[in-house]
Motif scaffolding. Structure first.
Motif, short mmCIF file in Angstrom:
data_model
loop_
_atom_site.label_atom_id
_atom_site.label_comp_id
_atom_site.label_asym_id
_atom_site.label_seq_id
_atom_site.Cartn_x
_atom_site.Cartn_y
_atom_site.Cartn_z
N HIS A 184 1.51 5.54 -7.15
CA HIS A 184 0.43 4.07 -6.88
C HIS A 184 -0.55 4.45 -7.11
N HIS A 185 -1.34 3.75 -6.79
CA HIS A 185 -2.53 3.15 -8.28
C HIS A 185 -3.54 3.38 -6.41
N TRP A 186 -4.73 3.67 -7.01
CA TRP A 186 -5.56 4.06 -6.36
C TRP A 186 -6.39 3.07 -5.43
N GLN A 187 -6.11 2.02 -5.37
CA GLN A 187 -5.85 1.02 -4.79
C GLN A 187 -4.90 0.96 -3.63
N ASP A 188 -4.20 2.09 -3.68
CA ASP A 188 -2.85 1.32 -2.64
C ASP A 188 -3.59 2.15 -1.56
N VAL A 189 -3.49 4.02 -1.97
CA VAL A 189 -3.56 5.54 -1.13
C VAL A 189 -4.82 4.67 -0.30
N CYS A 190 -5.98 3.98 -1.53
CA CYS A 190 -7.17 3.15 -0.40
C CYS A 190 -6.95 2.37 0.94
N ALA A 191 -6.27 1.23 1.00
CA ALA A 191 -5.30 1.02 1.47
C ALA A 191 -4.84 0.72 2.39
N GLY A 192 -3.59 2.38 2.01
CA GLY A 192 -2.87 2.93 2.93
C GLY A 192 -3.72 3.91 3.67
N SER A 193 -4.84 4.31 3.44
CA SER A 193 -5.69 5.37 4.49
C SER A 193 -6.37 4.40 5.45
N LEU A 194 -6.66 3.23 5.28
CA LEU A 194 -7.65 2.22 6.43
C LEU A 194 -6.36 1.62 6.86
N PRO A 244 1.02 -1.59 -0.35
CA PRO A 244 0.17 0.44 -0.38
C PRO A 244 0.94 1.19 -0.28
N SER A 245 0.01 2.19 0.19
CA SER A 245 1.08 3.83 -0.17
C SER A 245 1.39 3.82 1.34
N GLY A 246 2.94 4.43 1.31
CA GLY A 246 3.35 4.51 2.88
C GLY A 246 3.19 5.86 2.70
N HIS A 247 3.03 6.42 1.72
CA HIS A 247 2.84 8.41 2.62
C HIS A 247 1.53 8.41 2.94
N ALA A 297 -4.29 14.57 5.83
CA ALA A 297 -4.17 13.34 5.27
C ALA A 297 -4.74 12.50 3.68
N ALA A 298 -5.48 12.68 3.55
CA ALA A 298 -6.18 13.14 2.21
C ALA A 298 -5.65 13.18 0.98
N LEU A 299 -4.89 14.51 0.98
CA LEU A 299 -4.40 15.26 0.58
C LEU A 299 -2.82 14.84 -0.09
N VAL A 300 -2.52 13.88 0.97
CA VAL A 300 -1.10 14.09 0.72
C VAL A 300 -0.86 11.82 -0.15
N GLY A 301 -2.77 11.89 0.43
CA GLY A 301 -2.83 10.45 -0.75
C GLY A 301 -2.91 10.80 -1.97
N VAL A 302 -4.07 12.12 -2.37
CA VAL A 302 -4.28 12.27 -3.50
C VAL A 302 -3.05 12.71 -4.64
N SER A 303 -2.34 12.92 -3.67
CA SER A 303 -0.72 13.85 -4.35
C SER A 303 0.17 12.33 -5.12
N ARG A 304 -0.40 11.09 -4.00
CA ARG A 304 0.48 9.73 -4.73
C ARG A 304 -0.10 9.24 -5.82
N VAL A 305 -1.43 9.06 -6.38
CA VAL A 305 -1.70 8.96 -7.04
C VAL A 305 -2.24 10.42 -8.35
N ASP A 306 -1.54 11.71 -7.95
CA ASP A 306 -1.50 12.76 -9.61
C ASP A 306 0.09 12.42 -9.20
N ASP A 307 0.45 11.67 -8.82
CA ASP A 307 2.43 11.68 -9.65
C ASP A 307 3.08 10.24 -9.92
N TYR A 308 1.09 9.36 -9.95
CA TYR A 308 1.62 8.09 -10.55
C TYR A 308 2.55 7.37 -9.80
#
Length: 327
Positions: A221-231, A164-167, A208-219
């Protein structure tokens, strides 16, 4: 519990005592830090990536909007600054110590879970193609059609750590703990319907959510990675907060468990001391009453005994009341 007692326990007066009680917790934190360091050094699993799978992995390789070095600032130093500000306002070392301990446990446990899953899953990042083939020329095994990367090993290694997304998990672990902390301090759930309190609570979660969005915008992470990391982050933060603090909707939700436990133990000691002093003071009065009883002043001696006991009870109550102010 009367909140007026808060502010009597500073780092200078009770800091060493509180640290000694939780010495083993700090040692566990060092162990967790070592485990996470080891997880970052090992090579992640390199899953099969066929030529036909590269279609979804050819996003451009971009620079991080939120750099790696800024994640500890967002997830640890920012919540820590808020906790320190609250300490300088209220001067309570129990709240300071438990909040810092809970924050660090939240971040380190989340980091270990995130990095362990990263290494075990080995999912390629959306920009994996350009990490694997920086010159843009794909090379694949003639038999298995698996990738044969020609890029830098360190860049390729990082390319296998998408899920998942570490950021995101770090941000939600630290800022999620801060959201819990603020909700208790501002009494967000006091049933008075003040929406401004919820805005204060949701602000760290928005960051925290904006940090996750930046990871998808920067390519990265996939969106699933960000959702899993936030959970992962918000779940661990919730467990760690409730380990050290009551729920925010609780009547004592403004302070840590350790603080109220200390108050209960102090009150028990005061009551025990008062009872012992009371029993020692009453015994002479009883002896006097028994000694005087054979004479005609029996009624008078009983009255004196009762008056003495009343005075003692009044004195005892007077001693208990001031102890509520500062222990």
């Amino acid at each position: 519990m009367p909140e007026i007692q808060l502010g009597c326990h500073t780092v200078r007066s009770h800091g060493v005592q509180v640290a000694k009680v939780h010495m083993h917790d700090w040692l566990i934190l060092l162990v967790l830090a070592g485990i996470d360091l080891g997880l970052n050094l090992i090579e992640p699993f390199h899953r099969f990536v066929g030529e036909d799978m590269m279609t979804d992995l050819k996003y451009p390789l971009k620079v991080n909007t939120v750099p790696f070095w800024s994640v500890p600032i967002i997830a640890v130093l920012l919540p820590l600054a808020v906790i320190l500000v609250y300490y300088f306002i209220r001067k309570d070392v129990y709240d300071l110590h438990q909040a810092i301990l809970g924050l660090l446990f939240s971040v380190f446990i989340t980091a270990i879970l995130t990095d362990a899953i990263k290494d075990g899953v080995g999912r390629p990042r959306p920009d994996f193609f350009w990490r694997c083939f920086p010159d843009g020329k794909g090379v694949f095994d003639p038999t298995t059609k698996d990738v044969m990367c020609t890029g830098s090993k360190s860049v390729i290694k990082e390319g296998h750590k998408s899920f998942p997304s570490g950021h995101t998990s770090w941000s939600f672990a630290g800022l999620g703990f801060l959201a819990w902390y603020l909700s208790g301090k501002v009494r967000a759930f006091d049933r008075r319907g003040h929406v401004d309190k919820l805005c204060i609570v949701f602000l760290p979660l928005l960051i925290a959510a904006l940090v996750g969005v930046s990871r998808v915008d920067d390519y990265w992470h996939h969106w699933q990675d960000v959702c899993a990391g936030s959970l992962i982050g918000i779940t661990i933060a919730s467990f760690c907060y409730l380990q050290f603090f009551p729920p925010p909707y609780d009547a004592d939700g403004w302070g840590p468990h350790a603080y109220f436990q200390m108050l209960a133990e102090s009150q028990n000691r005061d009551e025990s001391s008062s009872n012992n002093a009371n029993s020692l003071s009453v015994q002479p009065a009883e002896l006097t009453s028994i000694y005087v009883q054979p004479h005609n002043g029996a009624e008078l001696s009983r009255g004196n005994s009762g008056d003495t006991n009343s005075m003692l009870h009044g004195h005892e109550n007077g001693r208990r009341h001031p102890s509520i102010g500062c222990l």
